[in-house]
Design an enzyme around this catalytic site. Structure first.
Site, PDB file in Angstrom:
ATOM      1  N   GLY A  70       0.795  -1.217   0.000  1.00 29.12           N
ATOM      2  CA  GLY A  70       0.000   0.000   0.000  1.00 29.12           C
ATOM      3  C   GLY A  70       0.828   1.268   0.000  1.00 29.12           C
ATOM      4  O   GLY A  70       0.500   2.238  -0.683  1.00 29.12           O
ATOM      5  N   THR A  71       1.920   1.277   0.755  1.00 28.25           N
ATOM      6  CA  THR A  71       2.766   2.470   0.824  1.00 28.25           C
ATOM      7  C   THR A  71       3.350   2.816  -0.531  1.00 28.25           C
ATOM      8  O   THR A  71       3.342   3.987  -0.946  1.00 28.25           O
ATOM      9  CB  THR A  71       3.890   2.269   1.860  1.00 28.25           C
ATOM     10  OG1 THR A  71       3.308   2.167   3.162  1.00 28.25           O
ATOM     11  CG2 THR A  71       4.863   3.437   1.847  1.00 28.25           C
ATOM     12  N   ASN A 150      -8.096   3.284   9.331  1.00 27.38           N
ATOM     13  CA  ASN A 150      -7.566   2.089   9.973  1.00 27.38           C
ATOM     14  C   ASN A 150      -7.688   2.102  11.492  1.00 27.38           C
ATOM     15  O   ASN A 150      -7.682   1.044  12.127  1.00 27.38           O
ATOM     16  CB  ASN A 150      -6.096   1.880   9.584  1.00 27.38           C
ATOM     17  CG  ASN A 150      -5.261   3.116   9.830  1.00 27.38           C
ATOM     18  OD1 ASN A 150      -5.617   4.223   9.446  1.00 27.38           O
ATOM     19  ND2 ASN A 150      -4.118   2.939  10.474  1.00 27.38           N
ATOM     20  N   GLN A 180      -7.495  -0.253   3.664  1.00 27.86           N
ATOM     21  CA  GLN A 180      -8.260  -0.819   4.776  1.00 27.86           C
ATOM     22  C   GLN A 180      -9.674  -1.207   4.370  1.00 27.86           C
ATOM     23  O   GLN A 180     -10.324  -2.005   5.057  1.00 27.86           O
ATOM     24  CB  GLN A 180      -8.304   0.177   5.935  1.00 27.86           C
ATOM     25  CG  GLN A 180      -8.560  -0.423   7.297  1.00 27.86           C
ATOM     26  CD  GLN A 180      -7.498  -1.403   7.735  1.00 27.86           C
ATOM     27  OE1 GLN A 180      -7.797  -2.567   8.008  1.00 27.86           O
ATOM     28  NE2 GLN A 180      -6.252  -0.960   7.800  1.00 27.86           N
ATOM     29  N   ALA A 201      -2.195  -6.536  -0.239  1.00 22.86           N
ATOM     30  CA  ALA A 201      -2.608  -7.936  -0.106  1.00 22.86           C
ATOM     31  C   ALA A 201      -2.748  -8.384   1.338  1.00 22.86           C
ATOM     32  O   ALA A 201      -3.633  -9.171   1.669  1.00 22.86           O
ATOM     33  CB  ALA A 201      -1.610  -8.840  -0.835  1.00 22.86           C
ATOM     34  N   HIS A 202      -1.877  -7.893   2.220  1.00 17.88           N
ATOM     35  CA  HIS A 202      -1.847  -8.455   3.580  1.00 17.88           C
ATOM     36  C   HIS A 202      -3.005  -7.996   4.450  1.00 17.88           C
ATOM     37  O   HIS A 202      -3.159  -8.474   5.576  1.00 17.88           O
ATOM     38  CB  HIS A 202      -0.507  -8.142   4.256  1.00 17.88           C
ATOM     39  CG  HIS A 202      -0.366  -6.745   4.770  1.00 17.88           C
ATOM     40  ND1 HIS A 202      -0.456  -6.433   6.107  1.00 17.88           N
ATOM     41  CD2 HIS A 202      -0.135  -5.576   4.119  1.00 17.88           C
ATOM     42  CE1 HIS A 202      -0.276  -5.124   6.266  1.00 17.88           C
ATOM     43  NE2 HIS A 202      -0.081  -4.587   5.082  1.00 17.88           N
ATOM     44  N   THR A 239      11.732  -7.129 -11.853  1.00 18.96           N
ATOM     45  CA  THR A 239      11.030  -8.391 -11.999  1.00 18.96           C
ATOM     46  C   THR A 239       9.904  -8.496 -10.982  1.00 18.96           C
ATOM     47  O   THR A 239      10.098  -8.225  -9.798  1.00 18.96           O
ATOM     48  CB  THR A 239      12.002  -9.577 -11.815  1.00 18.96           C
ATOM     49  OG1 THR A 239      13.047  -9.463 -12.774  1.00 18.96           O
ATOM     50  CG2 THR A 239      11.280 -10.906 -11.990  1.00 18.96           C
ATOM     51  N   CYS A 330       1.744   1.038  11.931  1.00 19.82           N
ATOM     52  CA  CYS A 330       2.869   1.707  11.283  1.00 19.82           C
ATOM     53  C   CYS A 330       3.502   2.782  12.156  1.00 19.82           C
ATOM     54  O   CYS A 330       4.573   3.276  11.853  1.00 19.82           O
ATOM     55  CB  CYS A 330       2.412   2.320   9.958  1.00 19.82           C
ATOM     56  SG  CYS A 330       1.852   1.098   8.753  1.00 19.82           S
TER      57      CYS A 330
END
Length: 389
Positions: A70-71, A150, A180, A201-202, A239, A330
């Site tokens: 996200g960052t 969040n 979020q 994703a997390h 990659t 964070c």
């Protein structure tokens, strides 16, 4: 152990279905940029993941750019547009309750000459559309607003904001931090009419280190952050994270199938938790809005009078094995008051007594019972031995 985990907004467990897909593809090693069969098979997997991410937000797969999280997605959109835009002076509008990725980036862009407007929020964390409209002027080029907060769970009226912005100036680039919100509420980018949307994703039971940026067709003129081999339509060299993308795609596919049922289950758990905790513990104050349709149903920010949040968090962890948060993951290591709770106008004492509880896919009613019983014991114990004047 998952029954004692109440910090889903920080990160979610990896779903077994996602882990299984990752294991099945663990030995897949072809470089997606290679023209031989090994590379082309890897490329097919990436495009499958891209389509799965796109489907969750009703985007076209060509509008999805993969990132490391996200960052990076937020940086790609804001920094990329700032350097690509030849409009100077350059005015940015954001809010006081954004994620640190947005706020720190805005501080950096201000050092390069950008004018930044930080919109206030009301006591429930909502931005007034009138304030947003009034902040726009002739030099406004970029607006970035968080979809769902969040720390307190407030969901902003993004669709109405986009409509108001475009009525004033269709050239303003409207970015939304949806990290979020993804997987918790329905997101339809065409209905929202935003220009860019950041994802990770997390937060939806996928692997860490993978994210995505939705870029609306026709709005893909950004200065790339990572120069290299021209991957991701020339917008991100390097990659691709093959396994991360495969896992992200699978997590999005599952979220697409289960979104409505998951929301229904979460609402039921929310109501159960609120009823139980209000009867079990005296002198608590809810910092999250108690509005069913306008807040993430899994998120609770609560103040416990005469308690220090750090002590409560440690006691819950060490004695009861329960994981909660005392703010954004964070910024948890920084000895600062929550900027989100400060923006709500809460007192320093109330902020220092606040914890965030967030649950998710693996939370059930027995877990809620254990959490409330443990909170009651912990709060009673702390109030008796560590009274705060």
């Amino acid at each position: 152990m998952l029954g004692k985990y109440f910090d889903y907004n920080a990160t979610t467990p990896l779903r077994e279905e996602v882990a299984s897909i990752l294991i099945d593809n663990l030995l897949l090693f072809g470089n997606p940029s290679s023209s031989h069969s090994f590379g082309q098979f890897a490329k097919e997997k990436i495009e499958e993941g891209r389509s799965q991410v796109a489907a969750l937000i009703n985007a076209d797969s060509s509008e999805i750019l993969f990132t490391s999280g996200g960052t990076e997605s937020i940086n790609t959109a804001l920094k990329g547009f700032f350097f690509a835009c030849d409009k100077r002076p350059f005015h940015i509008i954001t809010s006081k309750i954004e994620h640190s990725a947005t706020l720190e980036l805005c501080h950096y862009l201000a050092s390069l000459g950008a004018e930044i407007t930080y919109l206030p929020v009301d006591a429930n964390g909502f931005i007034a559309i009138e304030d947003l409209v009034n902040a726009i002027h002739e030099h406004t080029a970029l607006i970035s607003i968080m979809y769902a907060n969040n720390e307190i769970g407030t969901i902003q009226p993004i669709k109405e904001m986009a409509k108001a912005i475009k009525q004033i100036n269709r050239d303003i680039f409207f970015h939304v931090d949806a990290v979020q919100a993804l997987g918790k509420i329905p997101i339809n980018v065409h209905d929202l009419e935003v220009d860019a949307l950041s994802l990770a994703a997390h937060k939806i039971y996928g692997p860490k280190g993978t994210g995505a940026l939705y870029l609306k067709k026709g709005n893909q003129q950004l200065v790339q952050l990572l120069h290299g081999g021209g991957q991701e339509n020339g917008l991100r060299g390097g990659t691709e994270n093959l396994l991360g993308i495969i896992g992200f795609g699978q997590a999005c596919a599952l979220a697409t199938e289960e979104l409505l049922q998951h929301k229904h289950n979460t609402v039921a758990l929310r109501n159960y938790f609120l009823e139980k905790i209000k009867h079990a513990i005296e002198q608590i104050e809810m910092n999250s809005p108690e509005i069913e349709g306008d807040v993430l149903q899994n998120t609770f920010n609560i103040s416990f009078t005469n308690i220090r949040a750090e002590a409560l968090s440690v006691l819950l962890s060490q004695v009861y094995g329960i994981a909660v948060s005392i703010g954004s993951a964070c910024s948890a290591e920084k000895a600062e008051l929550s900027h989100v709770l400060l923006a709500l106008g809460l007192s320093e004492e109330r902020i220092k007594s606040s914890i965030r509880i967030s649950f998710g896919l693996y939370t059930d009613y027995k877990d809620i019972d254990y959490l409330v019983d443990s909170l009651k014991e912990a709060v009673t114990r702390l109030r008796s031995i560590l009274p705060v004047g």
